[in-house]
Design an enzyme around this catalytic site. Structure first.
Site, PDB file in Angstrom:
ATOM      1  N   SER A   1     -20.409 -39.199 -10.131  1.00  0.00           N
ATOM      2  CA  SER A   1     -19.102 -39.814  -9.912  1.00  0.00           C
ATOM      3  C   SER A   1     -19.054 -41.146 -10.646  1.00  0.00           C
ATOM      4  CB  SER A   1     -18.864 -40.065  -8.415  1.00  0.00           C
ATOM      5  OG  SER A   1     -17.718 -40.880  -8.202  1.00  0.00           O
TER       6      SER A   1
ATOM      7  N   TYR B   1     -22.267 -43.122  -0.509  1.00  0.00           N
ATOM      8  CA  TYR B   1     -21.788 -42.243  -1.586  1.00  0.00           C
ATOM      9  C   TYR B   1     -22.138 -42.822  -2.955  1.00  0.00           C
ATOM     10  CZ  TYR B   1     -18.542 -39.503  -4.435  1.00  0.00           C
ATOM     11  OH  TYR B   1     -17.994 -38.687  -5.387  1.00  0.00           O
TER      12      TYR B   1
END
Length: 298
Positions: A171, A184
């Site tokens: 990401s 995350y």
């Protein structure tokens, strides 16, 4: 070592006859009407199911793996509805023995593993203070340990074959602050490091390993989260579109096509890279600092 030639004309189907083992092939959120390319759409696709479909459209046989067997089966049925070949397996990829068993079953069905695709990922808001230890441990386990385990059991197969490709989904949150979700972001930074480490160790063994780092995407998971938190979903999605330099959010299809390229022989000299699929988001500064009332992540 089998080095593919690119001198001869090639078909449009990059992956004819290849076997793709795709972890995280289902979608955990309800499919249906959503937001696509700056307007309401009748159907939006999760990254896993869109990527599986792209692989199949390029001629691959896809083994769809998900912790939810029904979700894996739904993706496999989408592929079959278009005339493609697909299998569906259930697996908790945080458990070593389940991953090992899935690799063995996949080999029994297909005889080889040409591409390992790791799409599993979860997220939860919270910085270092707000994020609980249990949430941190779970997110690291699901997002990072799962990729370690799939590589652990698939790499010996690829090494025996003297050929293979691994595609990990990272990401842009690994390298850019978006919102406070410390676990995350840390897990995706770990994915990038894992990708480079595997690539370096296995480069001389015919195995390539790359990552894709998506930016803002319009997917069922994103839209479901915003529907819970915002009454005006269309306004929120337009705001996300406007924050991307290209003025629209990407979709699972964009990730899937990038993955098909990295998995193919056309990418034969590419390994250890993180490909940003983000509409230019990582090359510009954010328009304004994050605030509790106005921040949105991918």
């Amino acid at each position: 070592m089998d080095i593919p030639s690119l001198a001869a004309p090639r078909s449009r189907s990059r992956l004819d006859g290849r076997h793709i083992l795709l972890f995280g092939a289902g979608t955990a959120n309800e499919a249906g009407q959503g937001w696509s390319l700056r307007e309401v759409s009748d159907r939006v696709y999760g990254v896993g199911e869109a990527t599986a479909l792209v692989y199949a459209r390029h001629g691959a046989v896809v083994t769809c793996v998900d912790v939810d067997f029904a979700a894996a089966t739904a993706t496999a049925e989408l592929i079959r509805s278009e005339g493609g070949a697909a299998f569906a397996f259930a697996c908790d990829a945080t458990r070593s023995e389940e991953v090992k068993g899935t690799i063995e079953r996949s080999l029994a069905f297909n005889g080889r593993i040409d591409v390992l695709h790791n799409n599993i990922g979860i997220a939860k808001m919270g910085g270092p203070v707000e994020c609980s230890e249990d949430d941190f441990d779970r997110i690291i386990s699901v997002n990072l340990k799962s990729m370690y385990l799939t590589c652990k059991w698939a790499l010996p197969v690829m090494e025996r074959q003297r050929k293979g490709a691994i595609v990990n989904i990272s990401s842009f949150a690994a390298v850019r602050f978006t919102v406070p979700w410390i676990a995350y972001a840390a897990s995706k930074g770990g994915v990038n490091a894992l990708t480079m480490s595997v690539a370096a160790q296995y480069a001389a063994k015919g195995v390539r390993c790359n990552a894709i780092a998506p930016g803002l995407l319009s997917t069922p998971m994103v839209q479901s989260a915003h529907k819970r938190n915002h009454a005006g979903i269309e306004d929120m999605m337009r705001s996300r579109d406007d924050s991307v330099p290209m003025l629209w959010q990407g979709e699972g299809w964009d990730v899937g096509e990038a993955a098909a390229f990295l998995a193919s022989d056309e990418a034969r000299f590419i390994t250890g890279q993180v490909l940003f699929v983000d509409g230019g988001s990582t090359v510009v500064m954010p328009s304004k600092p994050w605030s509790p009332s106005g921040g949105d992540g991918p």
